[in-house]
Design a protein around this motif. Structure first.
Motif, PDB file in Angstrom:
ATOM      1  N   THR A  54       0.845  -1.188   0.000  1.00 21.43           N
ATOM      2  CA  THR A  54       0.000   0.000   0.000  1.00 21.43           C
ATOM      3  C   THR A  54       0.883   1.242   0.000  1.00 21.43           C
ATOM      4  OG1 THR A  54      -0.173  -0.050   2.416  1.00 21.43           O
ATOM      5  CG2 THR A  54      -1.921  -1.117   1.155  1.00 21.43           C
ATOM      6  N   GLY A  55       0.433   2.256  -0.700  1.00 26.61           N
ATOM      7  CA  GLY A  55       1.185   3.499  -0.828  1.00 26.61           C
ATOM      8  C   GLY A  55       0.461   4.420  -1.782  1.00 26.61           C
ATOM      9  N   ARG A  56       1.170   5.366  -2.317  1.00 22.59           N
ATOM     10  CA  ARG A  56       0.580   6.306  -3.275  1.00 22.59           C
ATOM     11  C   ARG A  56       0.677   5.720  -4.679  1.00 22.59           C
ATOM     12  NH1 ARG A  56       2.500  10.429  -6.578  1.00 22.59           N
ATOM     13  NH2 ARG A  56       4.625  10.168  -5.770  1.00 22.59           N
ATOM     14  N   ILE A  57      -0.432   5.758  -5.410  1.00 24.76           N
ATOM     15  CA  ILE A  57      -0.416   5.314  -6.797  1.00 24.76           C
ATOM     16  C   ILE A  57       0.134   6.454  -7.645  1.00 24.76           C
ATOM     17  CG2 ILE A  57      -1.816   4.579  -8.762  1.00 24.76           C
ATOM     18  CD1 ILE A  57      -3.713   3.256  -6.777  1.00 24.76           C
ATOM     19  N   SER A  58       1.336   6.258  -8.183  1.00 27.42           N
ATOM     20  CA  SER A  58       2.004   7.322  -8.933  1.00 27.42           C
ATOM     21  C   SER A  58       1.897   7.144 -10.439  1.00 27.42           C
ATOM     22  CB  SER A  58       3.486   7.392  -8.532  1.00 27.42           C
ATOM     23  OG  SER A  58       4.118   6.142  -8.716  1.00 27.42           O
ATOM     24  N   GLY A  59       1.364   6.017 -10.882  1.00 25.77           N
ATOM     25  CA  GLY A  59       1.160   5.778 -12.307  1.00 25.77           C
ATOM     26  C   GLY A  59       0.032   4.788 -12.488  1.00 25.77           C
ATOM     27  N   ARG A  60      -0.952   5.154 -13.318  1.00 26.69           N
ATOM     28  CA  ARG A  60      -2.130   4.310 -13.497  1.00 26.69           C
ATOM     29  C   ARG A  60      -2.054   3.500 -14.781  1.00 26.69           C
ATOM     30  NH1 ARG A  60      -6.199   4.925  -9.995  1.00 26.69           N
ATOM     31  NH2 ARG A  60      -6.094   6.683  -8.558  1.00 26.69           N
ATOM     32  N   LEU A  72      -3.717  -6.207 -18.436  1.00 23.75           N
ATOM     33  CA  LEU A  72      -4.870  -6.065 -17.549  1.00 23.75           C
ATOM     34  C   LEU A  72      -4.618  -5.003 -16.490  1.00 23.75           C
ATOM     35  CD1 LEU A  72      -5.392  -9.899 -17.009  1.00 23.75           C
ATOM     36  CD2 LEU A  72      -6.162  -8.483 -18.922  1.00 23.75           C
ATOM     37  N   ASP A  73      -5.711  -4.464 -15.950  1.00 20.06           N
ATOM     38  CA  ASP A  73      -5.646  -3.416 -14.943  1.00 20.06           C
ATOM     39  C   ASP A  73      -5.663  -4.028 -13.544  1.00 20.06           C
ATOM     40  OD1 ASP A  73      -5.871  -1.202 -13.336  1.00 20.06           O
ATOM     41  OD2 ASP A  73      -7.615  -0.358 -14.351  1.00 20.06           O
ATOM     42  N   PRO A  74      -4.557  -3.931 -12.785  1.00 23.91           N
ATOM     43  CA  PRO A  74      -4.548  -4.491 -11.433  1.00 23.91           C
ATOM     44  C   PRO A  74      -5.677  -3.973 -10.545  1.00 23.91           C
ATOM     45  CG  PRO A  74      -2.309  -3.975 -12.112  1.00 23.91           C
ATOM     46  CD  PRO A  74      -3.223  -3.409 -13.160  1.00 23.91           C
ATOM     47  N   LEU A  75      -6.118  -2.740 -10.770  1.00 28.30           N
ATOM     48  CA  LEU A  75      -7.202  -2.189  -9.946  1.00 28.30           C
ATOM     49  C   LEU A  75      -8.492  -3.007 -10.059  1.00 28.30           C
ATOM     50  CD1 LEU A  75      -6.945   1.702 -10.292  1.00 28.30           C
ATOM     51  CD2 LEU A  75      -7.071   0.412  -8.156  1.00 28.30           C
ATOM     52  N   LEU A  76      -8.685  -3.648 -11.205  1.00 28.88           N
ATOM     53  CA  LEU A  76      -9.894  -4.450 -11.397  1.00 28.88           C
ATOM     54  C   LEU A  76      -9.779  -5.829 -10.747  1.00 28.88           C
ATOM     55  CD1 LEU A  76     -10.801  -3.562 -15.103  1.00 28.88           C
ATOM     56  CD2 LEU A  76     -11.670  -2.553 -12.984  1.00 28.88           C
ATOM     57  N   PHE A  77      -8.613  -6.140 -10.211  1.00 24.95           N
ATOM     58  CA  PHE A  77      -8.415  -7.390  -9.454  1.00 24.95           C
ATOM     59  C   PHE A  77      -8.495  -7.149  -7.956  1.00 24.95           C
ATOM     60  CE2 PHE A  77      -6.917  -8.554 -13.544  1.00 24.95           C
ATOM     61  CZ  PHE A  77      -6.890  -9.930 -13.623  1.00 24.95           C
ATOM     62  N   THR A  78      -8.080  -5.975  -7.508  1.00 25.10           N
ATOM     63  CA  THR A  78      -7.956  -5.720  -6.071  1.00 25.10           C
ATOM     64  C   THR A  78      -9.053  -4.823  -5.503  1.00 25.10           C
ATOM     65  OG1 THR A  78      -6.612  -3.762  -6.490  1.00 25.10           O
ATOM     66  CG2 THR A  78      -5.447  -5.857  -6.210  1.00 25.10           C
ATOM     67  N   GLY A  79      -9.639  -3.980  -6.343  1.00 22.15           N
ATOM     68  CA  GLY A  79     -10.505  -2.933  -5.830  1.00 22.15           C
ATOM     69  C   GLY A  79      -9.669  -1.797  -5.261  1.00 22.15           C
ATOM     70  N   PRO A  80     -10.306  -0.730  -4.779  1.00 23.40           N
ATOM     71  CA  PRO A  80      -9.565   0.428  -4.268  1.00 23.40           C
ATOM     72  C   PRO A  80      -8.636   0.051  -3.131  1.00 23.40           C
ATOM     73  CG  PRO A  80     -11.909   0.926  -4.494  1.00 23.40           C
ATOM     74  CD  PRO A  80     -11.765  -0.544  -4.698  1.00 23.40           C
ATOM     75  N   MET A  81      -7.524   0.765  -3.047  1.00 25.49           N
ATOM     76  CA  MET A  81      -6.565   0.534  -1.972  1.00 25.49           C
ATOM     77  C   MET A  81      -7.151   1.041  -0.655  1.00 25.49           C
ATOM     78  SD  MET A  81      -2.583   1.765  -1.829  1.00 25.49           S
ATOM     79  CE  MET A  81      -2.219   1.063  -3.424  1.00 25.49           C
ATOM     80  N   ARG A  82      -7.040   0.237   0.385  1.00 20.42           N
ATOM     81  CA  ARG A  82      -7.596   0.620   1.686  1.00 20.42           C
ATOM     82  C   ARG A  82      -6.474   0.990   2.650  1.00 20.42           C
ATOM     83  NH1 ARG A  82     -12.896  -0.722   1.539  1.00 20.42           N
ATOM     84  NH2 ARG A  82     -13.511  -2.317   0.047  1.00 20.42           N
TER      85      ARG A  82
END
Length: 250
Positions: free
Chosen positions: A126-132, A240-250
């Motif tokens: 977990t951390g700051r998303i610096s590139g999408r 593939l987009d990792p965000l669609l595997f994990t959901g938002p970072m908590r």
């Protein structure tokens, strides 16, 4: 009929079960692997077309088709009023680079029988998303390459990251020209994760890893402007987009 669930959008995925007695199944032109219970994994590239079919074929020649609608994405596009740098990589660089590309390609072809594709993925760190994922620059109308993964930074080198799902290490190298310390994990059924720019790796090729296991530390090895973890996911040739595997970072 097919039964499935997942994220039916560009960069997304599905898990499902083929119809009973299926002998071969495809998604578009991709042949699907399915286990003894008929369970399969499939996914959709960042630039996937809006419509595609799941097809099951039976021993007697019958077939079942299941059309899918793939939702488009509103990618982060930056238009810059400068020309794209002309030319490509030098012959001297490609002499170094081509064996690296071959090693990455061959690693992603390995079938290890891993079953991490069945799991709900977790964030490796977990951390700051610096590139999408999917972001792209357009240079005076000429598209540059899009960002193939997601960048996560904690601001410092040495932060531990973990396996997002079970798998088998199919590549672990220290010094690739762009990726630096690179780790690729096969999650089974053609799905794999790559982790770039590490400062240290804790696993080797052939190791089996479990979800949540410490596998490396964030760094800035290879071609990186600062310490971060670049995490990318591929299914076959689809990015593939990792965000669609994990959901938002908590």
């Amino acid at each position: 009929m097919f039964t499935f669930a997942g994220e039916l959008e560009q960069g997304g995925w599905i898990r499902g079960i083929v119809p009973q007695a299926t002998v071969e199944a495809t998604l578009g032109e991709d042949k699907l692997a399915f286990d003894e219970a008929g369970r399969f994994f499939a996914a959709f590239d960042r630039d996937a077309a809006p419509a595609i079919k799941l097809v099951a074929r039976f021993a007697d020649g019958r077939r079942i088709e299941s059309p899918l609608a793939i939702a488009p994405r509103d990618w982060e596009i930056e238009h810059v009023n400068v020309a794209r740098t002309p030319g490509g990589p030098s012959a001297a660089f490609m002499k170094i680079r081509q064996p690296e590309l071959d090693a990455i390609w061959n690693a992603r072809l390995k079938e290890t029988g891993a079953r991490g594709w069945q799991q709900d993925f977790i964030w490796p760190v977990t951390g700051r998303i610096s590139g999408r994922f999917g972001s792209q620059r357009i240079y005076r109308g000429e598209p540059g390459s899009y960002h193939s993964g997601i960048d996560i930074t904690t601001g410092t080198s040495g932060t531990a990251y973990v396996a997002p799902a079970d798998g088998v290490v199919v590549l672990a190298v220290d010094d690739f020209s762009l990726e630096g310390k690179l780790l690729i994990i096969d999650h089974g059924q053609g799905l794999n994760s790559a982790f770039l720019h590490s400062s240290r790796l804790y696993v080797e090729e052939g190791d089996r890893v479990t979800q949540g296991q410490h596998i490396g530390d964030i760094g800035s090895s290879g071609r990186a402007t600062g310490p971060h973890l670049h995490w990318s996911l591929k299914w076959r040739n689809a990015r593939l987009d990792p965000l669609l595997f994990t959901g938002p970072m908590r």
